[in-house]
Motif scaffolding. Structure first.
Motif, PDB file in Angstrom:
ATOM      1  N   PRO A  59      43.289  45.590  43.373  1.00  0.00           N
ATOM      2  CA  PRO A  59      43.645  45.895  41.976  1.00  0.00           C
ATOM      3  C   PRO A  59      43.092  44.865  40.994  1.00  0.00           C
ATOM      4  CG  PRO A  59      45.619  45.379  43.254  1.00  0.00           C
ATOM      5  CD  PRO A  59      44.474  45.412  44.209  1.00  0.00           C
ATOM      6  N   VAL A  60      42.973  43.619  41.423  1.00  0.00           N
ATOM      7  CA  VAL A  60      42.387  42.590  40.567  1.00  0.00           C
ATOM      8  C   VAL A  60      40.924  42.921  40.289  1.00  0.00           C
ATOM      9  CG1 VAL A  60      41.856  40.129  40.360  1.00  0.00           C
ATOM     10  CG2 VAL A  60      44.010  40.851  41.413  1.00  0.00           C
ATOM     11  N   ASN A  61      40.206  43.400  41.313  1.00  0.00           N
ATOM     12  CA  ASN A  61      38.813  43.797  41.109  1.00  0.00           C
ATOM     13  C   ASN A  61      38.701  44.865  40.019  1.00  0.00           C
ATOM     14  OD1 ASN A  61      37.262  42.193  42.859  1.00  0.00           O
ATOM     15  ND2 ASN A  61      37.684  43.512  44.607  1.00  0.00           N
ATOM     16  N   ARG A  62      39.594  45.842  40.016  1.00  0.00           N
ATOM     17  CA  ARG A  62      39.493  46.902  39.009  1.00  0.00           C
ATOM     18  C   ARG A  62      39.841  46.374  37.625  1.00  0.00           C
ATOM     19  NH1 ARG A  62      36.557  49.318  36.490  1.00  0.00           N
ATOM     20  NH2 ARG A  62      37.417  50.810  35.050  1.00  0.00           N
ATOM     21  N   ILE A  63      40.804  45.475  37.536  1.00  0.00           N
ATOM     22  CA  ILE A  63      41.124  44.866  36.238  1.00  0.00           C
ATOM     23  C   ILE A  63      39.914  44.099  35.723  1.00  0.00           C
ATOM     24  CG2 ILE A  63      42.504  43.053  35.131  1.00  0.00           C
ATOM     25  CD1 ILE A  63      44.881  44.131  36.792  1.00  0.00           C
ATOM     26  N   ILE A  64      39.274  43.342  36.587  1.00  0.00           N
ATOM     27  CA  ILE A  64      38.072  42.612  36.180  1.00  0.00           C
ATOM     28  C   ILE A  64      37.005  43.598  35.706  1.00  0.00           C
ATOM     29  CG2 ILE A  64      36.177  41.143  36.981  1.00  0.00           C
ATOM     30  CD1 ILE A  64      38.293  39.897  38.958  1.00  0.00           C
ATOM     31  N   GLY A  65      36.823  44.693  36.443  1.00  0.00           N
ATOM     32  CA  GLY A  65      35.851  45.709  36.038  1.00  0.00           C
ATOM     33  C   GLY A  65      36.171  46.282  34.673  1.00  0.00           C
ATOM     34  N   GLY A  66      37.449  46.538  34.405  1.00  0.00           N
ATOM     35  CA  GLY A  66      37.864  47.042  33.091  1.00  0.00           C
ATOM     36  C   GLY A  66      37.609  46.030  31.990  1.00  0.00           C
ATOM     37  N   LEU A  67      37.882  44.767  32.271  1.00  0.00           N
ATOM     38  CA  LEU A  67      37.623  43.725  31.278  1.00  0.00           C
ATOM     39  C   LEU A  67      36.127  43.611  30.982  1.00  0.00           C
ATOM     40  CD1 LEU A  67      40.097  40.987  32.573  1.00  0.00           C
ATOM     41  CD2 LEU A  67      40.345  42.394  30.523  1.00  0.00           C
ATOM     42  N   LYS A  68      35.315  43.731  32.017  1.00  0.00           N
ATOM     43  CA  LYS A  68      33.870  43.669  31.811  1.00  0.00           C
ATOM     44  C   LYS A  68      33.392  44.835  30.938  1.00  0.00           C
ATOM     45  CE  LYS A  68      31.031  42.624  34.808  1.00  0.00           C
ATOM     46  NZ  LYS A  68      30.018  42.065  35.627  1.00  0.00           N
ATOM     47  N   GLU A  69      34.036  45.998  31.066  1.00  0.00           N
ATOM     48  CA  GLU A  69      33.660  47.160  30.260  1.00  0.00           C
ATOM     49  C   GLU A  69      33.834  46.909  28.769  1.00  0.00           C
ATOM     50  OE1 GLU A  69      35.539  50.788  31.585  1.00  0.00           O
ATOM     51  OE2 GLU A  69      34.994  50.369  33.663  1.00  0.00           O
ATOM     52  N   ILE A  70      34.723  45.996  28.403  1.00  0.00           N
ATOM     53  CA  ILE A  70      34.911  45.703  26.975  1.00  0.00           C
ATOM     54  C   ILE A  70      34.232  44.399  26.567  1.00  0.00           C
ATOM     55  CG2 ILE A  70      37.020  47.087  26.812  1.00  0.00           C
ATOM     56  CD1 ILE A  70      38.568  44.348  26.656  1.00  0.00           C
ATOM     57  N   ASP A  76      34.460  34.040  31.978  1.00  0.00           N
ATOM     58  CA  ASP A  76      35.630  33.857  31.107  1.00  0.00           C
ATOM     59  C   ASP A  76      36.899  34.453  31.704  1.00  0.00           C
ATOM     60  OD1 ASP A  76      34.299  32.437  29.120  1.00  0.00           O
ATOM     61  OD2 ASP A  76      33.616  34.279  28.142  1.00  0.00           O
ATOM     62  N   ILE A  77      36.814  34.943  32.930  1.00  0.00           N
ATOM     63  CA  ILE A  77      37.977  35.515  33.615  1.00  0.00           C
ATOM     64  C   ILE A  77      38.428  34.519  34.672  1.00  0.00           C
ATOM     65  CG2 ILE A  77      38.836  37.401  35.042  1.00  0.00           C
ATOM     66  CD1 ILE A  77      36.637  39.171  33.717  1.00  0.00           C
ATOM     67  N   TRP A  78      39.680  34.106  34.568  1.00  0.00           N
ATOM     68  CA  TRP A  78      40.277  33.149  35.499  1.00  0.00           C
ATOM     69  C   TRP A  78      41.410  33.836  36.253  1.00  0.00           C
ATOM     70  CZ3 TRP A  78      39.260  27.885  36.306  1.00  0.00           C
ATOM     71  CH2 TRP A  78      38.197  27.384  35.544  1.00  0.00           C
ATOM     72  N   VAL A  79      41.296  33.921  37.572  1.00  0.00           N
ATOM     73  CA  VAL A  79      42.357  34.434  38.438  1.00  0.00           C
ATOM     74  C   VAL A  79      43.038  33.214  39.027  1.00  0.00           C
ATOM     75  CG1 VAL A  79      42.895  35.858  40.441  1.00  0.00           C
ATOM     76  CG2 VAL A  79      40.987  36.504  38.933  1.00  0.00           C
ATOM     77  N   PHE A  80      44.368  33.139  38.870  1.00  0.00           N
ATOM     78  CA  PHE A  80      45.015  31.893  39.288  1.00  0.00           C
ATOM     79  C   PHE A  80      46.433  32.094  39.789  1.00  0.00           C
ATOM     80  CE2 PHE A  80      46.996  32.399  35.265  1.00  0.00           C
ATOM     81  CZ  PHE A  80      48.107  31.570  35.219  1.00  0.00           C
ATOM     82  N   ASP A  81      46.865  31.131  40.558  1.00  0.00           N
ATOM     83  CA  ASP A  81      48.264  30.884  40.878  1.00  0.00           C
ATOM     84  C   ASP A  81      48.384  29.366  40.887  1.00  0.00           C
ATOM     85  OD1 ASP A  81      50.796  30.391  41.997  1.00  0.00           O
ATOM     86  OD2 ASP A  81      50.774  32.322  43.015  1.00  0.00           O
ATOM     87  N   ALA A  82      49.019  28.830  39.892  1.00  0.00           N
ATOM     88  CA  ALA A  82      49.050  27.379  39.691  1.00  0.00           C
ATOM     89  C   ALA A  82      49.838  26.630  40.756  1.00  0.00           C
ATOM     90  CB  ALA A  82      49.623  27.058  38.314  1.00  0.00           C
ATOM     91  N   SER A  83      50.658  27.329  41.528  1.00  0.00           N
ATOM     92  CA  SER A  83      51.506  26.623  42.479  1.00  0.00           C
ATOM     93  C   SER A  83      51.192  26.937  43.941  1.00  0.00           C
ATOM     94  CB  SER A  83      52.976  26.941  42.200  1.00  0.00           C
ATOM     95  OG  SER A  83      53.213  28.323  42.347  1.00  0.00           O
ATOM     96  N   ARG A  84      50.181  27.765  44.197  1.00  0.00           N
ATOM     97  CA  ARG A  84      49.871  28.149  45.576  1.00  0.00           C
ATOM     98  C   ARG A  84      48.363  28.117  45.839  1.00  0.00           C
ATOM     99  NH1 ARG A  84      54.675  27.232  46.329  1.00  0.00           N
ATOM    100  NH2 ARG A  84      56.220  28.840  46.610  1.00  0.00           N
ATOM    101  N   ALA A  85      48.025  28.082  47.109  1.00  0.00           N
ATOM    102  CA  ALA A  85      46.625  28.135  47.527  1.00  0.00           C
ATOM    103  C   ALA A  85      46.043  29.512  47.212  1.00  0.00           C
ATOM    104  CB  ALA A  85      46.513  27.857  49.019  1.00  0.00           C
ATOM    105  N   MET A  86      44.752  29.551  46.968  1.00  0.00           N
ATOM    106  CA  MET A  86      44.020  30.786  46.718  1.00  0.00           C
ATOM    107  C   MET A  86      43.306  31.139  48.025  1.00  0.00           C
ATOM    108  SD  MET A  86      43.296  32.999  44.217  1.00  0.00           S
ATOM    109  CE  MET A  86      44.011  32.083  42.864  1.00  0.00           C
ATOM    110  N   PRO A  87      43.862  32.075  48.817  1.00  0.00           N
ATOM    111  CA  PRO A  87      43.325  32.333  50.158  1.00  0.00           C
ATOM    112  C   PRO A  87      41.857  32.762  50.149  1.00  0.00           C
ATOM    113  CG  PRO A  87      45.388  33.510  49.810  1.00  0.00           C
ATOM    114  CD  PRO A  87      44.982  32.932  48.497  1.00  0.00           C
ATOM    115  N   LEU A  88      41.167  32.391  51.210  1.00  0.00           N
ATOM    116  CA  LEU A  88      39.767  32.774  51.356  1.00  0.00           C
ATOM    117  C   LEU A  88      39.613  34.288  51.383  1.00  0.00           C
ATOM    118  CD1 LEU A  88      38.638  30.115  53.977  1.00  0.00           C
ATOM    119  CD2 LEU A  88      38.124  30.170  51.524  1.00  0.00           C
ATOM    120  N   ARG A  89      40.501  35.004  52.055  1.00  0.00           N
ATOM    121  CA  ARG A  89      40.402  36.464  52.118  1.00  0.00           C
ATOM    122  C   ARG A  89      40.491  37.069  50.725  1.00  0.00           C
ATOM    123  NH1 ARG A  89      44.930  38.719  49.786  1.00  0.00           N
ATOM    124  NH2 ARG A  89      46.729  37.513  50.316  1.00  0.00           N
ATOM    125  N   PHE A  90      41.226  36.440  49.826  1.00  0.00           N
ATOM    126  CA  PHE A  90      41.366  36.925  48.452  1.00  0.00           C
ATOM    127  C   PHE A  90      40.077  36.663  47.679  1.00  0.00           C
ATOM    128  CE2 PHE A  90      42.839  36.759  44.079  1.00  0.00           C
ATOM    129  CZ  PHE A  90      43.708  37.834  44.021  1.00  0.00           C
TER     130      PHE A  90
END
Length: 167
Positions: A59-70, A76-90
C-alpha cells in the motif's frame, strides 16, 4: 492493492481519479516540499523474521505512486518509523529507488530527534503528567504527513486506532 488504495482515496475525497484525490489530500503542493509517510513497524527488527504484524510495502508503494502523479519527487518522500527498525524486506520491496527511508538504529538514514521541537503532554487533572517528547526530524522537516496505522487488537485497548501510531 493498487485498486484498493485508489478506491479508498477517491471515496475519502469524493473525487473521480486518484490524482484528483491526492490533490485534495495534499492541497497546494509545491515541488520541493517533503511528504512524510509514518508506517507502523512496532514489531519489526532489521531481519524481521518473527512473522508479527507490521506495515506492508504494497500500500505504501501505491501511495508513493499517487504522490508522484501530482508531481512529488521520490527524493521528497520520506517513509519512516522514528522508534523502530526499517526492515530489509520492507525497503527492498519499494518500487521507487529515490524514496527516502528513516528507521531507528538500522543504518537506514536515521534522522534522529529534534533537540528543540517537542510535544507537550497536558493530561486532565488527576492523571500523571508525562515528560515532553522530542519530535522526529522527519516530522520537523515535513510539509505533509500521511499516517498509515495498522488497525489491530491491542493489549491495553480494543483497537489501537490511528493516533497511537505517532506515540
Amino acid at each position: 492493492v493498487n485498486k484498493m488504495v485508489d478506491a479508498g482515496v477517491m471515496a475519502l475525497t469524493d473525487t473521480a481519479s486518484p490524482a484528483e484525490a491526492w490533490r485534495v489530500i495534499i492541497p497546494g503542493y509545491v515541488p520541493g516540499e517533503r511528504v512524510a509517510i509514518k508506517v507502523n513497524l512496532v514489531n519489526a527488527t532489521l531481519d524481521d523474521t518473527d512473522n508479527n504484524i507490521d506495515a506492508l510495502i504494497e500500500p505504501v508503494n501505491r501511495i508513493i505512486g499517487g504522490l508522484k502523479e501530482i508531481g512529488v519527487a521520490e527524493s521528497d518522500i520520506w517513509v519512516f518509523d522514528a522508534s523502530r527498525a526499517m526492515p530489509l524486506r520492507f525497503r527492498n520491496g519499494c518500487d521507487y529507488p529515490g524514496v527516502q527511508f528513516s528507521g531507528r538504529g538500522d543504518g537506514c538514514n536515521d534522522q534522529g530527534f529534534s533537540p528543540t521541537e517537542t510535544v507537550v503532554f497536558a493530561p486532565p487533572g488527576g492523571y500523571p503528567s508525562l515528560p515532553d517528547q522530542a519530535l522526529s526530524q522527519v516530522l520537523v522537516n515535513a510539509h505533509y504527513l500521511i499516517n498509515m496505522p495498522i488497525m489491530k487488537k491491542h493489549s491495553h485497548a480494543y483497537v489501537t486506532l490511528s493516533f497511537k501510531n505517532h506515540f
